[in-house]
Design a protein around this motif. Structure first.
Motif, PDB file in Angstrom:
ATOM      1  N   SER A  25     -21.162 -10.466   8.188  1.00  0.00           N
ATOM      2  CA  SER A  25     -22.071  -9.444   8.720  1.00  0.00           C
ATOM      3  C   SER A  25     -21.431  -8.713   9.886  1.00  0.00           C
ATOM      4  N   GLN A  26     -20.776  -9.482  10.778  1.00  0.00           N
ATOM      5  CA  GLN A  26     -20.123  -8.852  11.924  1.00  0.00           C
ATOM      6  C   GLN A  26     -19.001  -7.930  11.462  1.00  0.00           C
ATOM      7  N   GLN A  27     -18.268  -8.374  10.452  1.00  0.00           N
ATOM      8  CA  GLN A  27     -17.154  -7.572   9.962  1.00  0.00           C
ATOM      9  C   GLN A  27     -17.664  -6.268   9.365  1.00  0.00           C
ATOM     10  N   LYS A  28     -18.771  -6.328   8.652  1.00  0.00           N
ATOM     11  CA  LYS A  28     -19.329  -5.123   8.041  1.00  0.00           C
ATOM     12  C   LYS A  28     -19.796  -4.134   9.101  1.00  0.00           C
ATOM     13  N   ASN A  29     -20.137  -4.633  10.263  1.00  0.00           N
ATOM     14  CA  ASN A  29     -20.690  -3.776  11.304  1.00  0.00           C
ATOM     15  C   ASN A  29     -19.677  -3.414  12.377  1.00  0.00           C
ATOM     16  N   GLN A  30     -18.413  -3.494  12.033  1.00  0.00           N
ATOM     17  CA  GLN A  30     -17.379  -2.980  12.915  1.00  0.00           C
ATOM     18  C   GLN A  30     -16.273  -2.359  12.074  1.00  0.00           C
ATOM     19  N   LEU A  31     -15.527  -1.478  12.702  1.00  0.00           N
ATOM     20  CA  LEU A  31     -14.457  -0.762  12.010  1.00  0.00           C
ATOM     21  C   LEU A  31     -13.266  -0.668  12.943  1.00  0.00           C
ATOM     22  N   LYS A  32     -12.119  -1.182  12.483  1.00  0.00           N
ATOM     23  CA  LYS A  32     -10.891  -1.141  13.283  1.00  0.00           C
ATOM     24  C   LYS A  32     -10.002  -0.025  12.749  1.00  0.00           C
ATOM     25  N   VAL A  33      -9.791   0.983  13.578  1.00  0.00           N
ATOM     26  CA  VAL A  33      -9.046   2.185  13.201  1.00  0.00           C
ATOM     27  C   VAL A  33      -7.680   2.155  13.864  1.00  0.00           C
ATOM     28  N   LYS A  59      -2.535  -6.425  12.968  1.00  0.00           N
ATOM     29  CA  LYS A  59      -3.599  -5.860  13.795  1.00  0.00           C
ATOM     30  C   LYS A  59      -4.935  -5.792  13.066  1.00  0.00           C
ATOM     31  N   LYS A  60      -4.947  -6.247  11.794  1.00  0.00           N
ATOM     32  CA  LYS A  60      -6.178  -6.356  11.002  1.00  0.00           C
ATOM     33  C   LYS A  60      -6.927  -5.016  10.928  1.00  0.00           C
ATOM     34  N   ALA A  61      -6.173  -3.950  10.706  1.00  0.00           N
ATOM     35  CA  ALA A  61      -6.765  -2.617  10.636  1.00  0.00           C
ATOM     36  C   ALA A  61      -7.613  -2.461   9.375  1.00  0.00           C
ATOM     37  N   ASP A  62      -8.775  -1.831   9.517  1.00  0.00           N
ATOM     38  CA  ASP A  62      -9.620  -1.509   8.359  1.00  0.00           C
ATOM     39  C   ASP A  62      -9.208  -0.193   7.730  1.00  0.00           C
ATOM     40  N   VAL A  63      -8.834   0.758   8.571  1.00  0.00           N
ATOM     41  CA  VAL A  63      -8.330   2.040   8.086  1.00  0.00           C
ATOM     42  C   VAL A  63      -7.097   2.403   8.904  1.00  0.00           C
ATOM     43  N   VAL A  64      -6.192   3.152   8.293  1.00  0.00           N
ATOM     44  CA  VAL A  64      -4.965   3.560   8.986  1.00  0.00           C
ATOM     45  C   VAL A  64      -4.739   5.043   8.742  1.00  0.00           C
ATOM     46  N   LEU A  65      -4.452   5.782   9.819  1.00  0.00           N
ATOM     47  CA  LEU A  65      -4.113   7.189   9.733  1.00  0.00           C
ATOM     48  C   LEU A  65      -2.658   7.347  10.164  1.00  0.00           C
ATOM     49  N   PHE A  66      -1.828   7.879   9.271  1.00  0.00           N
ATOM     50  CA  PHE A  66      -0.395   7.985   9.487  1.00  0.00           C
ATOM     51  C   PHE A  66       0.021   9.419   9.814  1.00  0.00           C
ATOM     52  N   SER A  67       0.984   9.553  10.708  1.00  0.00           N
ATOM     53  CA  SER A  67       1.690  10.815  10.932  1.00  0.00           C
ATOM     54  C   SER A  67       3.166  10.613  10.597  1.00  0.00           C
ATOM     55  N   GLU A  68       3.827  11.695  10.243  1.00  0.00           N
ATOM     56  CA  GLU A  68       5.246  11.724   9.857  1.00  0.00           C
ATOM     57  C   GLU A  68       5.504  11.005   8.531  1.00  0.00           C
ATOM     58  N   VAL A  69       4.658  11.298   7.570  1.00  0.00           N
ATOM     59  CA  VAL A  69       4.900  10.894   6.181  1.00  0.00           C
ATOM     60  C   VAL A  69       5.828  11.938   5.574  1.00  0.00           C
ATOM     61  N   ARG A  70       6.829  11.511   4.817  1.00  0.00           N
ATOM     62  CA  ARG A  70       7.825  12.442   4.314  1.00  0.00           C
ATOM     63  C   ARG A  70       7.970  12.440   2.787  1.00  0.00           C
ATOM     64  N   ASN A  71       7.562  11.360   2.126  1.00  0.00           N
ATOM     65  CA  ASN A  71       7.725  11.269   0.662  1.00  0.00           C
ATOM     66  C   ASN A  71       9.164  11.609   0.255  1.00  0.00           C
ATOM     67  N   TYR A  72      10.101  10.937   0.904  1.00  0.00           N
ATOM     68  CA  TYR A  72      11.515  11.219   0.698  1.00  0.00           C
ATOM     69  C   TYR A  72      11.936  11.033  -0.757  1.00  0.00           C
ATOM     70  N   ASN A  73      12.835  11.910  -1.205  1.00  0.00           N
ATOM     71  CA  ASN A  73      13.437  11.801  -2.544  1.00  0.00           C
ATOM     72  C   ASN A  73      12.386  11.614  -3.641  1.00  0.00           C
ATOM     73  N   LYS A  74      11.301  12.367  -3.501  1.00  0.00           N
ATOM     74  CA  LYS A  74      10.206  12.360  -4.490  1.00  0.00           C
ATOM     75  C   LYS A  74       9.516  11.002  -4.596  1.00  0.00           C
ATOM     76  N   THR A  75       9.623  10.196  -3.549  1.00  0.00           N
ATOM     77  CA  THR A  75       8.876   8.941  -3.518  1.00  0.00           C
ATOM     78  C   THR A  75       7.458   9.207  -3.029  1.00  0.00           C
ATOM     79  N   ASP A  76       6.586   8.265  -3.239  1.00  0.00           N
ATOM     80  CA  ASP A  76       5.179   8.392  -2.871  1.00  0.00           C
ATOM     81  C   ASP A  76       4.886   7.364  -1.781  1.00  0.00           C
TER      82      ASP A  76
END
Length: 350
Positions: A25-33, A59-76
């Motif tokens: 219940s506690q986990q559902k009611n918190q969000l680690k960004v 760090k037990k992140a629930d959601v992660v927002l990334f900067s500097e994604v490059r998808n090098y050499n047609k990778t995903d």
């Protein structure tokens, strides 16, 4: 036959079930960004890509927002990081985005929908909008990485914000600093994000996080004007002013309102595995700033429980490693730190 030993066993089982339900219940009611600039997908640091996954798990992140994604050499990148996490039994959801987009978003919760507002070819930076549902609440995220040139906070420090070369003398006229800053069009991107966010349901919680490549007006104040090579300037930086005026809250400054005691620098970060020449872009200046943020806006109960800076406790000052010289607290890396920025881990409760 029911006896005292069976009773004890029953009590233990019921207690464990209760604790489990409470924990869930506690986990559902918190969000680690977690917001993190991953410095060219971790390629600038030995074993950097794996280190990105290690930090997410640790760090037990629930959601992660990334900067500097490059998808090098047609990778995903999204699929690669999901697979890396899955190899350690950590299950996240993510949607592959167009190759030109330099931001990404993953979540422990299914992503309901996702769309790009900008790709990095727009010269305004990358912006990705994602929507998830947590405990029946809709939460919309904007992953942001704005233009890294026209870095006008270098001007008072005696460096050009486009060429990174030393100036003949520092520029300390605020109007001139803001004029140079606006050539990066970061404020245009923020205005568009705000306009888009205003179309959402008023009960929607909005989180905007990323590398803005711009300081905050909450940091360049009269209290700090003679610190950190601000050289007497008090600068109303556009992005933070616009977001505050639109009701968005800077989670770090809400938790730590004093910019002298808690400067919260996120760039540049010291990194033990990288040469100083790659970390110090203004080697004769104290160019430390807080340029990575987690903002939020909500009309329903939703508050910041904890804010942590993630990364090495050392910074870079005058082209040298600087040991901790503030009251900021850090969640240290597992081992390898994959980037030249600090990350932010914000825990929200509702």
């Amino acid at each position: 036959m029911f006896n005292i030993f069976n009773l004890i066993k029953l009590i233990i089982v019921l207690t464990l079930v209760f604790i489990g339900k409470l924990s869930f219940s506690q986990q559902k009611n918190q969000l680690k960004v977690l917001q993190i600039n991953i410095w060219q997908e971790g390629t600038m640091v030995p074993n950097g890509f794996k280190a990105i996954a290690d930090e997410i798990i640790d760090k037990k992140a629930d959601v992660v927002l990334f900067s500097e994604v490059r998808n090098y050499n047609k990778t995903d990148f999204v699929q690669r990081i999901l697979q890396e996490l899955k190899s350690t039994n950590a299950v996240y959801h993510g949607i592959s985005s167009e190759p030109s987009l330099d931001v990404a978003f993953i979540s422990k919760f299914p992503i309901k929908d996702q769309q790009a507002l900008y790709g990095d070819t727009s010269k305004m930076g990358g912006v990705l909008k994602s929507n998830i549902q947590v405990n029946g609440r809709n939460i919309t995220f904007y992953a942001v990485h704005l233009d890294y040139t026209n870095y006008a906070c270098y001007l008072p420090r005696g460096y050009d914000g486009v060429t990174w070369k030393k100036l003949d003398q520092p520029i300390v006229v605020v109007d001139a600093i803001l004029e140079a800053n606006r050539k990066g069009r970061r404020e245009e991107a923020i205005k568009d994000i705000i306009q888009d966010a205003n179309k959402e349901n008023k009960d929607e919680t909005i989180i905007i996080a990323g590398d803005f490549n711009e300081p905050s007006h909450l940091d360049w104040t009269s209290a700090t004007k003679n610190l950190f090579d601000h050289r007497g300037t008090v600068v109303p930086w556009d992005c933070s002013v616009l977001l505050q005026a639109s009701g968005f809250v800077d989670s770090f400054r809400e938790k730590y309102p004093n910019p002298v005691k808690y400067p919260g620098f996120t760039y540049p970060s010291f990194n033990k595995d990288v040469g100083m020449e790659k970390l110090a872009w203004a080697p004769l200046a104290d160019d430390r700033d807080r340029i990575d943020y987690v903002y939020y806006r909500t009309n329903i109960p939703f508050h910041v429980s904890e804010v942590n800076i993630v990364g090495p406790s050392e910074t870079v000052k005058y082209g040298k490693r600087q040991n901790p010289d503030s009251q900021d607290k850090f969640l240290l890396p597992v081992d390898v730190w994959p980037t030249d920025h600090k990350a932010l881990l914000v825990t929200f409760k509702f």
